[in-house]
Design an enzyme around this catalytic site. Structure first.
Site, mmCIF file in Angstrom:
data_model
loop_
_atom_site.group_PDB
_atom_site.id
_atom_site.type_symbol
_atom_site.label_atom_id
_atom_site.label_comp_id
_atom_site.label_asym_id
_atom_site.label_seq_id
_atom_site.Cartn_x
_atom_site.Cartn_y
_atom_site.Cartn_z
ATOM 1 N N ARG A 171 43.423 50.026 31.067
ATOM 2 C CA ARG A 171 44.098 48.723 31.209
ATOM 3 C C ARG A 171 45.575 48.818 30.821
ATOM 4 O O ARG A 171 46.141 47.900 30.228
ATOM 5 C CB ARG A 171 43.420 47.638 30.369
ATOM 6 N N SER B 213 37.916 39.169 32.288
ATOM 7 C CA SER B 213 37.780 39.586 30.877
ATOM 8 C C SER B 213 38.996 39.120 30.107
ATOM 9 O O SER B 213 40.127 39.451 30.474
ATOM 10 C CB SER B 213 37.687 41.100 30.775
ATOM 11 N N GLU C 4 43.774 40.524 27.065
ATOM 12 C CA GLU C 4 44.095 41.286 28.277
ATOM 13 C C GLU C 4 45.121 40.603 29.186
ATOM 14 O O GLU C 4 46.075 41.245 29.621
ATOM 15 C CB GLU C 4 42.807 41.581 29.055
HETATM 16 C C1 LIG Z 1 37.177 36.501 37.945
HETATM 17 C C2 LIG Z 1 38.101 37.646 37.584
HETATM 18 C C3 LIG Z 1 37.596 38.940 37.498
HETATM 19 C C4 LIG Z 1 38.433 40.004 37.153
HETATM 20 N N1 LIG Z 1 37.905 41.266 37.095
HETATM 21 C C5 LIG Z 1 38.679 42.309 36.769
HETATM 22 C C6 LIG Z 1 38.125 43.628 36.690
HETATM 23 O O1 LIG Z 1 36.934 43.850 36.948
HETATM 24 N N2 LIG Z 1 38.951 44.644 36.344
HETATM 25 C C7 LIG Z 1 40.262 44.442 36.081
HETATM 26 O O2 LIG Z 1 40.956 45.415 35.773
HETATM 27 N N3 LIG Z 1 40.827 43.208 36.164
HETATM 28 C C8 LIG Z 1 40.067 42.147 36.485
HETATM 29 N N4 LIG Z 1 40.611 40.886 36.551
HETATM 30 C C9 LIG Z 1 42.033 40.700 36.257
HETATM 31 C C10 LIG Z 1 42.961 40.631 37.522
HETATM 32 O O3 LIG Z 1 42.218 40.364 38.659
HETATM 33 C C11 LIG Z 1 43.741 41.931 37.723
HETATM 34 O O4 LIG Z 1 44.490 42.258 36.587
HETATM 35 C C12 LIG Z 1 44.686 41.843 38.944
HETATM 36 O O5 LIG Z 1 45.226 43.106 39.237
HETATM 37 C C13 LIG Z 1 45.834 40.857 38.733
HETATM 38 O O6 LIG Z 1 46.479 40.689 39.975
HETATM 39 P P1 LIG Z 1 47.410 39.443 40.274
HETATM 40 O O7 LIG Z 1 48.079 39.691 41.568
HETATM 41 O O8 LIG Z 1 46.624 38.203 40.169
HETATM 42 O O9 LIG Z 1 48.457 39.570 39.078
HETATM 43 P P2 LIG Z 1 49.158 38.387 38.272
HETATM 44 O O10 LIG Z 1 48.128 37.731 37.415
HETATM 45 O O11 LIG Z 1 49.952 37.548 39.165
HETATM 46 O O12 LIG Z 1 50.134 39.226 37.340
HETATM 47 C C14 LIG Z 1 49.623 40.075 36.340
HETATM 48 C C15 LIG Z 1 50.805 40.827 35.715
HETATM 49 O O13 LIG Z 1 51.364 41.710 36.661
HETATM 50 C C16 LIG Z 1 52.735 41.376 36.895
HETATM 51 N N5 LIG Z 1 52.957 41.558 38.332
HETATM 52 C C17 LIG Z 1 52.331 40.918 39.356
HETATM 53 N N6 LIG Z 1 52.775 41.394 40.532
HETATM 54 C C18 LIG Z 1 53.699 42.336 40.242
HETATM 55 C C19 LIG Z 1 54.527 43.186 41.030
HETATM 56 N N7 LIG Z 1 54.490 43.189 42.368
HETATM 57 N N8 LIG Z 1 55.395 44.015 40.377
HETATM 58 C C20 LIG Z 1 55.453 44.054 39.024
HETATM 59 N N9 LIG Z 1 54.694 43.279 38.234
HETATM 60 C C21 LIG Z 1 53.815 42.439 38.845
HETATM 61 C C22 LIG Z 1 52.913 39.958 36.448
HETATM 62 O O14 LIG Z 1 54.259 39.711 36.063
HETATM 63 C C23 LIG Z 1 51.953 39.900 35.279
HETATM 64 O O15 LIG Z 1 52.546 40.457 34.129
HETATM 65 C C24 LIG Z 1 39.794 39.787 36.891
HETATM 66 C C25 LIG Z 1 40.308 38.469 36.992
HETATM 67 C C26 LIG Z 1 39.472 37.417 37.329
HETATM 68 C C27 LIG Z 1 40.027 36.036 37.440
#
Ligand SMILES: Cc1cc2nc3c(=O)[nH]c(=O)nc-3n(C[C@H](O)[C@H](O)[C@H](O)COP(=O)(O)OP(=O)(O)OC[C@H]3O[C@@H](n4cnc5c(N)ncnc54)[C@H](O)[C@@H]3O)c2cc1C
Length: 346
Positions: free
Chosen positions: A174, A246, A342
């Protein structure tokens, strides 16, 4: 390295944009200035302007790993960069180049349609391709870092595009180089390297139980379908109940600390980690403290999975962080283990 050959269309600006539908907790946040980024070439001029005006900024993907405050001052960059293509292929590997704004799950489904198995264990993780490397998303024994060849990003310090190799990304549980350098890089494109030899990864009990006939090994599509089913049963759908998956990382402790805890709590759930270390199941620790299904005003702990905090409706970031603090303190008191949050707190 990229360079802007033609002047791109400037990023579309929407002042005071509500982000309730762009964060899976469903928090009622308002972005003072929301810029929609549809092309990497929009970034140099935009970031220069923001630096000249001393404006705060942050990238936002799908909002599935963030806790947003009511007001987001300065610029919120909505990363919507599209595009996915097979860039190269040889006997051993296929390289796939993907825009940072592409939906992660749809991309995984697309790789299987292209007969490129490998990412199926990571199906149904919400969010964008560009955010996947930030915390090195992982599930069911697979982490994305192992499939990344290189990443293209805009570096807000050097004000230029950079390419980071897999080694430079320093992927860990992570964690990544990007996570340790927040507000510096904007990922614009991820290039994956998917090996052609494929074998199913079934070491996690949920999958091992489902595919337990050695004479009938599952296909990648079977695993994809199973992962989608298991996740849908275990995790709340953010469209129905706000959450960020998580909420705490699984804490990693020394073998010594683990042995001491195990003597006291023989049912302690844990997994092997790096040599000399053990990963504890944070959900089990929280569950043992009696939090599963508990509610505190508009927030609570999901009834089926203690690792997930939920917004029952109308919660704000303070409500969520207050509940998180109570959980952290109780786990610390009962197990002498620190739980780290997280999602990214904006
Ligand atoms: C129901 C659910 C289940 C999940 N299951 C998992 C799992 O099994 N495993 C896991 O690892 N995660 C899990 N997650 C967490 C999440 O899905 C991941 O971390 C995902 O990669 C976040 O993507 P996002 O586009 O929504 O990022 P955001 O939430 O929009 O951003 C997350 C972070 O990344 C940064 N960011 C976003 N885009 C960029 C970019 N292009 N360049 C630089 N920085 C950027 C943001 O500034 C922020 O700090 C889960 C979430 C939910 C809601």
């Amino acid at each position: 390295m990229n360079s802007a050959k033609n002047a791109p269309n400037p990023a579309k600006l929407t002042p005071n944009m509500g982000l309730k539908h762009r964060n899976t907790f469903g928090l009622d946040a308002v972005a003072e200035l929301a810029y929609e980024i549809t092309s990497a070439e929009q970034l140099p001029d935009l970031l220069k302007g923001l630096a000249d005006q001393n404006q705060a900024w942050r990238p936002l993907g799908g909002g599935s790993n963030v806790i947003l405050p009511n007001q987001l001052p300065g610029a919120t960059l909505l990363i919507n960069i599209p595009g996915q293509e097979i860039a190269q292929s040889d006997e051993q590997n296929t390289w796939v180049s993907v825009g940072a704004g592409v939906n992660w799950h749809e991309f995984v489904a697309w790789t299987l349609e292209q007969n490129l198995p490998g990412l199926e264990n990571l199906a149904l993780i919400p969010g964008t391709v560009g955010a996947a490397p930030i915390q090195n998303i992982g599930a069911y024994g697979v982490e994305i870092g192992q499939y990344i060849d290189h990443i293209e990003a805009f570096d807000a310090v050097s004000h230029d595009f950079v390419t980071l190799s897999q080694a430079a990304c320093q992927f860990a549980y992570r964690d990544s180089y990007f996570k340790r350098h927040p507000k510096r890089y904007i990922v614009t494109k991820v290039v994956f390297k998917i090996p052609k030899p494929w074998k199913p990864r079934l070491q996690y009990a949920d999958l091992a139980n489902q595919f337990n006939d050695p004479d009938q090994p599952p296909s990648a599509k079977d695993i994809f379908t199973a992962v989608c089913q298991i996740r849908s049963q275990k995790l709340p759908d953010p469209k129905v109940i706000g959450n960020a998956g998580s909420f705490f990382q699984n804490p990693i402790v020394s073998n010594e600390q683990y042995e001491t805890l195990f003597k006291q709590f023989p049912r302690l759930v844990s997994y092997p980690d790096a040599p000399g270390m053990r990963k504890l199941a944070a959900g089990w620790l929280i569950d043992q403290c009696g939090f599963k299904g508990q509610r505190m005003g508009s927030v609570g702990v999901y009834e089926k999975q203690a690792l997930v905090l939920v917004n029952h409706g109308g919660a704000n970031s303070e409500d969520i962080l207050n509940l998180a603090k109570i959980i952290q303190e109780k786990v610390q008191k009962n197990f002498q283990v620190q739980l780290d949050i997280e999602p990214n707190i904006f």
